[in-house]
Design an enzyme around this catalytic site. Structure first.
Site, PDB file in Angstrom:
ATOM      1  N   SER A 160      -3.808  12.060 -19.222  1.00 19.61           N
ATOM      2  CA  SER A 160      -2.994  12.187 -20.377  1.00 19.61           C
ATOM      3  C   SER A 160      -2.188  13.544 -20.044  1.00 19.61           C
ATOM      4  O   SER A 160      -2.685  14.460 -19.522  1.00 19.61           O
ATOM      5  CB  SER A 160      -3.740  11.931 -21.580  1.00 19.61           C
ATOM      6  OG  SER A 160      -2.815  12.274 -22.670  1.00 19.61           O
ATOM      7  N   ARG A 161      -1.033  13.585 -20.672  1.00 26.54           N
ATOM      8  CA  ARG A 161      -0.188  14.844 -20.991  1.00 26.54           C
ATOM      9  C   ARG A 161      -0.959  16.031 -21.747  1.00 26.54           C
ATOM     10  O   ARG A 161      -0.689  17.022 -21.746  1.00 26.54           O
ATOM     11  CB  ARG A 161       1.184  14.636 -21.546  1.00 26.54           C
ATOM     12  CG  ARG A 161       2.129  13.735 -20.582  1.00 26.54           C
ATOM     13  CD  ARG A 161       3.349  13.525 -21.393  1.00 26.54           C
ATOM     14  NE  ARG A 161       2.996  12.723 -22.538  1.00 26.54           N
ATOM     15  CZ  ARG A 161       4.129  12.159 -23.465  1.00 26.54           C
ATOM     16  NH1 ARG A 161       5.063  12.548 -23.262  1.00 26.54           N
ATOM     17  NH2 ARG A 161       3.406  11.542 -24.411  1.00 26.54           N
ATOM     18  N   LYS A 195       5.544  -3.886 -15.948  1.00 23.93           N
ATOM     19  CA  LYS A 195       6.752  -4.437 -15.942  1.00 23.93           C
ATOM     20  C   LYS A 195       7.549  -3.745 -16.820  1.00 23.93           C
ATOM     21  O   LYS A 195       7.110  -3.262 -18.024  1.00 23.93           O
ATOM     22  CB  LYS A 195       6.919  -5.907 -16.146  1.00 23.93           C
ATOM     23  CG  LYS A 195       5.723  -6.422 -17.337  1.00 23.93           C
ATOM     24  CD  LYS A 195       6.021  -5.908 -18.653  1.00 23.93           C
ATOM     25  CE  LYS A 195       7.418  -6.166 -19.411  1.00 23.93           C
ATOM     26  NZ  LYS A 195       7.247  -5.572 -20.752  1.00 23.93           N
ATOM     27  N   HIS A 202       8.618   4.739 -14.881  1.00 22.68           N
ATOM     28  CA  HIS A 202       7.771   3.863 -13.844  1.00 22.68           C
ATOM     29  C   HIS A 202       8.157   4.388 -12.146  1.00 22.68           C
ATOM     30  O   HIS A 202       7.379   4.400 -11.631  1.00 22.68           O
ATOM     31  CB  HIS A 202       8.241   2.308 -14.023  1.00 22.68           C
ATOM     32  CG  HIS A 202       7.532   2.024 -15.136  1.00 22.68           C
ATOM     33  ND1 HIS A 202       7.712   0.423 -15.279  1.00 22.68           N
ATOM     34  CD2 HIS A 202       6.709   2.376 -15.930  1.00 22.68           C
ATOM     35  CE1 HIS A 202       7.096   0.257 -16.560  1.00 22.68           C
ATOM     36  NE2 HIS A 202       6.510   1.265 -16.909  1.00 22.68           N
ATOM     37  N   ARG A 261      10.176   1.110 -26.748  1.00 22.29           N
ATOM     38  CA  ARG A 261      10.810  -0.006 -26.504  1.00 22.29           C
ATOM     39  C   ARG A 261      12.395   0.152 -26.900  1.00 22.29           C
ATOM     40  O   ARG A 261      13.309  -0.350 -26.694  1.00 22.29           O
ATOM     41  CB  ARG A 261      10.232  -1.258 -27.027  1.00 22.29           C
ATOM     42  CG  ARG A 261       8.976  -1.540 -26.175  1.00 22.29           C
ATOM     43  CD  ARG A 261       8.321  -2.687 -27.144  1.00 22.29           C
ATOM     44  NE  ARG A 261       7.045  -2.951 -26.256  1.00 22.29           N
ATOM     45  CZ  ARG A 261       6.204  -2.211 -25.945  1.00 22.29           C
ATOM     46  NH1 ARG A 261       6.244  -0.841 -26.544  1.00 22.29           N
ATOM     47  NH2 ARG A 261       5.189  -2.573 -25.161  1.00 22.29           N
ATOM     48  N   ARG A 287      -5.287  -0.064 -22.879  1.00 21.34           N
ATOM     49  CA  ARG A 287      -6.557  -0.131 -23.611  1.00 21.34           C
ATOM     50  C   ARG A 287      -6.827  -1.797 -23.417  1.00 21.34           C
ATOM     51  O   ARG A 287      -8.024  -2.238 -22.919  1.00 21.34           O
ATOM     52  CB  ARG A 287      -6.416  -0.037 -25.200  1.00 21.34           C
ATOM     53  CG  ARG A 287      -6.330   1.551 -25.312  1.00 21.34           C
ATOM     54  CD  ARG A 287      -6.089   1.703 -26.942  1.00 21.34           C
ATOM     55  NE  ARG A 287      -6.182   3.264 -27.108  1.00 21.34           N
ATOM     56  CZ  ARG A 287      -7.217   3.928 -27.552  1.00 21.34           C
ATOM     57  NH1 ARG A 287      -8.347   3.546 -27.605  1.00 21.34           N
ATOM     58  NH2 ARG A 287      -6.800   5.257 -27.691  1.00 21.34           N
TER      59      ARG A 287
HETATM   60  N1  LIG Z   1       2.164  -6.650 -19.031  1.00 19.63           N
HETATM   61  C1  LIG Z   1       2.152  -6.712 -20.440  1.00 19.63           C
HETATM   62  O1  LIG Z   1       1.733  -7.426 -21.082  1.00 19.63           O
HETATM   63  C2  LIG Z   1       2.637  -5.532 -21.303  1.00 19.63           C
HETATM   64  C3  LIG Z   1       2.575  -5.216 -22.579  1.00 19.63           C
HETATM   65  C4  LIG Z   1       3.004  -4.223 -23.184  1.00 19.63           C
HETATM   66  C5  LIG Z   1       3.694  -3.185 -22.453  1.00 19.63           C
HETATM   67  N2  LIG Z   1       3.674  -3.317 -21.290  1.00 19.63           N
HETATM   68  C6  LIG Z   1       4.417  -2.138 -20.517  1.00 19.63           C
HETATM   69  O2  LIG Z   1       3.687  -1.214 -20.630  1.00 19.63           O
HETATM   70  C7  LIG Z   1       4.385   0.283 -20.519  1.00 19.63           C
HETATM   71  C8  LIG Z   1       3.537   0.923 -21.704  1.00 19.63           C
HETATM   72  O3  LIG Z   1       3.856   0.266 -22.829  1.00 19.63           O
HETATM   73  P1  LIG Z   1       2.883   0.583 -24.212  1.00 19.63           P
HETATM   74  O4  LIG Z   1       3.447  -0.095 -25.352  1.00 19.63           O
HETATM   75  O5  LIG Z   1       1.664   0.663 -23.810  1.00 19.63           O
HETATM   76  O6  LIG Z   1       3.633   2.092 -24.454  1.00 19.63           O
HETATM   77  P2  LIG Z   1       2.667   3.409 -25.029  1.00 19.63           P
HETATM   78  O7  LIG Z   1       1.804   2.982 -25.960  1.00 19.63           O
HETATM   79  O8  LIG Z   1       3.979   4.116 -25.944  1.00 19.63           O
HETATM   80  O9  LIG Z   1       2.284   4.263 -23.953  1.00 19.63           O
HETATM   81  C9  LIG Z   1       3.038   4.907 -23.168  1.00 19.63           C
HETATM   82  C10 LIG Z   1       2.478   6.200 -22.557  1.00 19.63           C
HETATM   83  O10 LIG Z   1       3.213   6.869 -21.689  1.00 19.63           O
HETATM   84  C11 LIG Z   1       2.954   8.302 -21.870  1.00 19.63           C
HETATM   85  N3  LIG Z   1       4.319   8.994 -21.936  1.00 19.63           N
HETATM   86  C12 LIG Z   1       4.662   9.676 -21.048  1.00 19.63           C
HETATM   87  N4  LIG Z   1       5.887  10.295 -21.261  1.00 19.63           N
HETATM   88  C13 LIG Z   1       6.049   9.960 -22.286  1.00 19.63           C
HETATM   89  C14 LIG Z   1       7.277   9.962 -23.242  1.00 19.63           C
HETATM   90  N5  LIG Z   1       8.251  10.618 -23.230  1.00 19.63           N
HETATM   91  N6  LIG Z   1       7.427   9.312 -24.735  1.00 19.63           N
HETATM   92  C15 LIG Z   1       6.391   8.432 -24.745  1.00 19.63           C
HETATM   93  N7  LIG Z   1       5.265   8.150 -24.069  1.00 19.63           N
HETATM   94  C16 LIG Z   1       5.024   8.884 -22.605  1.00 19.63           C
HETATM   95  C17 LIG Z   1       1.990   8.570 -23.085  1.00 19.63           C
HETATM   96  O11 LIG Z   1       0.655   8.946 -22.637  1.00 19.63           O
HETATM   97  P3  LIG Z   1       0.096  10.294 -22.708  1.00 19.63           P
HETATM   98  O12 LIG Z   1       0.673  10.971 -24.130  1.00 19.63           O
HETATM   99  O13 LIG Z   1      -1.276   9.999 -22.787  1.00 19.63           O
HETATM  100  O14 LIG Z   1       0.384  11.289 -21.422  1.00 19.63           O
HETATM  101  C18 LIG Z   1       1.964   7.052 -23.749  1.00 19.63           C
HETATM  102  O15 LIG Z   1       0.674   6.782 -24.491  1.00 19.63           O
HETATM  103  C19 LIG Z   1       5.979  -0.197 -20.649  1.00 19.63           C
HETATM  104  O16 LIG Z   1       6.431  -0.260 -19.372  1.00 19.63           O
HETATM  105  C20 LIG Z   1       5.729  -1.758 -21.049  1.00 19.63           C
HETATM  106  O17 LIG Z   1       6.820  -2.644 -20.538  1.00 19.63           O
HETATM  107  C21 LIG Z   1       3.241  -4.570 -20.544  1.00 19.63           C
END
Ligand SMILES: NC(=O)c1ccc[n+]([C@@H]2O[C@H](COP(=O)([O-])OP(=O)(O)OC[C@H]3O[C@@H](n4cnc5c(N)ncnc54)[C@H](OP(=O)(O)O)[C@@H]3O)[C@@H](O)[C@H]2O)c1
Length: 338
Positions: free
Chosen positions: A39-40, A100, A82, A168, A20
């Site tokens: 999305s799943r 990352k 990833h 995390r 987002r």
């Molecule tokens: N660059 C930055 O500033 C930054 C900041 C925060 C995070 N990140 C990185 O971005 C990634 C996601 O972080 P986030 O906080 O956005 O995560 P999040 O909100 O938990 O989202 C992860 C998404 O992965 C999908 N997914 C697929 N298999 C899953 C499983 N077994 N369990 C949970 N989710 C699963 C889900 O999407 P669906 O259900 O829609 O399929 C879920 O919405 C991480 O690698 C993190 O290190 C980067």
């Protein structure tokens, strides 16, 4: 090499929270458009698309990867997914901007770049701070020798985190402080060092879910450079990087985005004595997702590797090796060769 026209059309893998922010931050760009989300579950994709103004939705990741109207994929899945989904996207001949840490191990990172190469597409790791003028300026000063030869680098990133259901803190998804905030600090050390370390010794405090909660590690480099890294889910927010050379020193917060409550700046001491004044160097810091996404769009549309301001393939492979070795060393209680 596939070279899509501008604006490149990006599909998002998973309705992740960070996606987002990525969509909002990169929205002003004329070089790319986020056109789809997968999305799943169909309902989740639809809600995400409604909230973010995305046109197209897919009820599975595979369906989006099969779509010919997607040029590139943004992969914000949990760390442990990833490699699998980036490789599937690369094999579908999509360029990939992967969140990352790129991978949970050096072997995964190598397999990912091998997939990019065999399919003639680009793969890069998303660190918004590496696209910021703050970091570009610090790198330039270090590389042109303004602080002399780096002897000691220190980088630490900590935030409080305790929700056991968050990705995390889930061991099977490659959670932990090292992989999360530690990937920032480790990447800072690798790009400022301009070399791959040969050994690390780390110590950790472990959390109830089995992932590392706080880690301190020391890297040794072939040149004699030493670096200390810190990563924690148990501290207040802090984010610091310091490069100390034999002729000066730089301190930076290596920011992703503009700082809250103050102008962006880093500190430079040109000289070796405590009495040498510290200069505060102001820099323009914009939204990091915008800078990162435009650098990615320029890379994939031009094929010019110099258009990408982030980690090179070798740097990303080394960062993955460093993260893997940090955790291994902390678990074993011994130094680990990298
Ligand atoms: N660059 C930055 O500033 C930054 C900041 C925060 C995070 N990140 C990185 O971005 C990634 C996601 O972080 P986030 O906080 O956005 O995560 P999040 O909100 O938990 O989202 C992860 C998404 O992965 C999908 N997914 C697929 N298999 C899953 C499983 N077994 N369990 C949970 N989710 C699963 C889900 O999407 P669906 O259900 O829609 O399929 C879920 O919405 C991480 O690698 C993190 O290190 C980067």
């Amino acid at each position: 090499m596939s070279r899509p026209a501008l604006p490149i059309r990006i599909g998002v893998l998973g309705a992740a929270a960070i996606a987002r922010d990525f969509i909002k931050g990169s929205a002003p760009s004329k070089l790319l458009r986020v056109t789809a989300v997968a999305s799943r579950t169909a309902d989740k994709a639809a809600a995400f698309a409604r909230d973010t103004g995305i046109e197209r939705t897919f009820a599975s990741y595979a369906a989006m990867l099969a779509d010919p109207d997607i040029d590139a994929v943004y992969n914000p899945l949990p760390n442990g997914l990833h490699a699998e989904w980036s490789i599937r996207a690369l094999d579908a001949r999509k360029h990939v901007l992967c969140e990352k840490p790129l991978a949970a191990s050096e072997a995964e990172a190598k397999a990912m770049f091998a997939a990019a190469q065999r399919n003639g597409v680009h793969l890069v790791e998303a660190y918004p701070y590496l696209a910021q003028s703050m970091t570009l300026e610090v790198r330039k000063l270090v590389n042109t020798g303004v602080i002399g030869k780096p002897q000691l680098i220190r980088a630490s990133f900590g935030i409080p985190f305790s929700d056991p259901n968050n990705i995390r803190l889930i061991a099977d998804l490659a959670g932990g402080a090292v992989m999360d905030v530690g990937s920032y600090a480790t990447s800072f050390i690798r790009v400022m060092a301009n070399e791959r370390p040969r050994r690390v010794h780390a110590v950790a405090q472990w959390g109830a879910t089995g992932v590392d909660r706080t880690v301190a590690g020391t890297f040794e480099f072939p040149s004699g450079l030493l670096a200390q890294v810190g990563a924690s889910f148990a501290t207040g927010y802090h984010r610091h990087g310091q490069v100390a050379g034999d002729a000066g020193c730089i301190d930076t917060m290596f920011l992703n985005h503009p700082p809250i409550g103050g102008p962006a700046a880093f500190q430079l001491r040109r000289g070796t004595m405590g009495v040498t004044p510290i200069e505060t160097i102001p820099v323009a810091v914009g939204n990091g997702f915008l800078a990162e996404a435009e650098s990615f769009a320029n890379l994939v549309s031009s094929g010019d590797l110099a258009a990408w301001t982030g980690a090179t393939a070798q740097e990303s492979i080394d960062i993955a090796a460093m993260l893997e070795a940090l955790i291994k060393s902390a678990r074993q209680g011994t130094a680990v060769d990298i």
